[in-house]
Design a protein around this motif. Structure first.
Motif: not given
Length: 403
Positions: A122-147
């Motif tokens: 489940y942690l892998t799914f969270r990491a991969v989806q975040t990476m994919m949304e970052t690539r798509d441009g739907t996630l623009k404001n990545f905060q490392i502490m929130t992540f």
């Protein structure tokens, strides 16, 4: 040192209740203490991965450091460039630890990987989806502490539900108004009590009392066609009930605890046994997992196949992707013939289901739709699902290949 399975016994809930009191009081007065949330998250992670499970705790720390740095590094890179090969490389690196954990038992005679721990999928799914949304441009404001908080959110760390980073971030960075939060408390408490009914009463009865008896009876009744018998049929239905109540109960605990923390974690089950077809079943069963596979594997494969004109017919594209998607889900559960067959079964079922729905649409006048046909569809779907769970259970492996 104390060590508990998440939501495994009343003592865990007693500790959880005491730990949540300051947080609940703060939210009622419009304040969210991220420091206190961090402290109790660390505390419950220690309860889960400490003591005799310290090796899992070490694996968790190493894994989280690896995934956070990987995801953060890609987010920094994505602001400047958008190379396809780099993206695919980062995704492969993100899923590499999970792949090792899943494959190791198959090649090491059942020996678990040293880097495995409860909840790595489940942690892998969270990491991969975040990476994919970052690539798509739907996630623009990545905060490392929130992540980091998103990855280590303790109510859902072991078995989901699988939240989305942007949805979690919205809740985590805001405080619900008093009326909204009172409603969340009411729902959260109700979910936890229903979870007690599901997991500690119904799942216990089906899983600990009925299943062992039916397993023994099924093994003793071998000798007929494919060693099938009435006890095996009974095992199929009882295991299906056990699987639902056990996992739905856990999911209700996780969602209920999240609500008490002011985080509206999505539900995982929505009356799946009322599904009139297999596609609707996957919209109701383990919802966050099935939607994750839909959004991040199925839809992306369909887009890739269509972009590269791999298949001329869109239906062929959809059908092939159904089967690939569900096979991946089967492999994710484990590298065994019964998990893989389970995935293939559901992939083929989705293909047949789509063909039937197209036929019904073209022949509305000749295919009746009424209360009887609706209930028959629900009955047929439930039995197909139960048969797939019999495959999934591994009981057939024991029935056919053990003396």
């Amino acid at each position: 040192m104390l060590s508990f399975e998440p939501y495994g016994n009343p003592t865990y809930f007693a500790i959880l209740g005491v730990a949540l009191i300051p947080l609940v009081i703060g939210l009622l007065y419009g304040r969210r203490s991220r420091l206190y949330e961090t402290i109790i998250s660390i505390f419950f992670l220690v309860l889960t991965f400490g003591g005799p499970k310290w090796t899992q705790g070490v694996a968790l720390i190493v894994y989280i450091s690896y995934e956070v740095l990987l995801t953060w590094g890609y987010a920094v890179y994505r602001k400047q460039k958008n190379s396809g090969p780099i993206f695919y490389l980062m995704v492969i690196l993100a899923i590499l630890p999970l792949t090792i954990v899943k494959v190791t038992p198959a090649v090491e005679n059942g020996q678990n990987s040293l880097i495995g721990f409860l909840g790595i999928s489940y942690l892998t799914f969270r990491a991969v989806q975040t990476m994919m949304e970052t690539r798509d441009g739907t996630l623009k404001n990545f905060q490392i502490m929130t992540f980091l908080q998103f990855m280590l959110f303790f109510p859902t760390i072991s078995s989901g539900p699988i939240d989305r980073y942007r949805r979690f971030e919205h809740d985590y960075r805001s405080v619900p108004d008093r009326d909204t939060y009172l409603g969340m408390i009411q729902k959260g408490v109700r979910y936890i009590f229903v979870g007690f009914l599901y997991k500690f009463i119904l799942a216990y009865y089906f899983g600990q009392i009925l299943l062992p008896r039916l397993l023994q009876m099924g093994m003793q009744a071998r000798g007929g066609f494919l060693d099938l018998s009435w006890p095996v049929l009974g095992y199929m239905y009882v295991y299906s009930a056990y699987l639902f109540f056990d996992f739905a109960g856990y999911s209700l605990f996780a969602v209920g605890t999240s609500y008490l923390m002011g985080i509206a974690t999505p539900m995982n089950f929505k009356q799946p046994w009322r599904s009139p077809n297999i596609k609707d079943f996957w919209n109701r069963w383990h919802i966050t997992l099935s939607f994750w596979f839909r959004d991040f594997i199925y839809m992306r494969l369909v887009f890739w196949f269509m972009k590269h004109r791999v298949f001329k017919n869109p239906r062929t594209t959809a059908n092939v992707t159904y089967i690939i998607n569900m096979l991946v889900m089967g492999f994710w559960h484990g590298v065994t013939w019964y998990y893989i067959t389970y995935g293939l079964f559901h992939g083929c079922a989705l293909v047949i289901n789509d063909a039937w729905l197209r036929y019904k649409k073209k022949h509305r006048e000749s295919v009746p739709h009424n209360r009887f046909t609706q209930w028959f569809a629900i009955f047929l779907t439930a039995n197909l699902v139960c048969f797939s769970f019999l495959i999934f259970s591994g009981f057939l492996n024991q029935l056919w290949f053990t003396n």
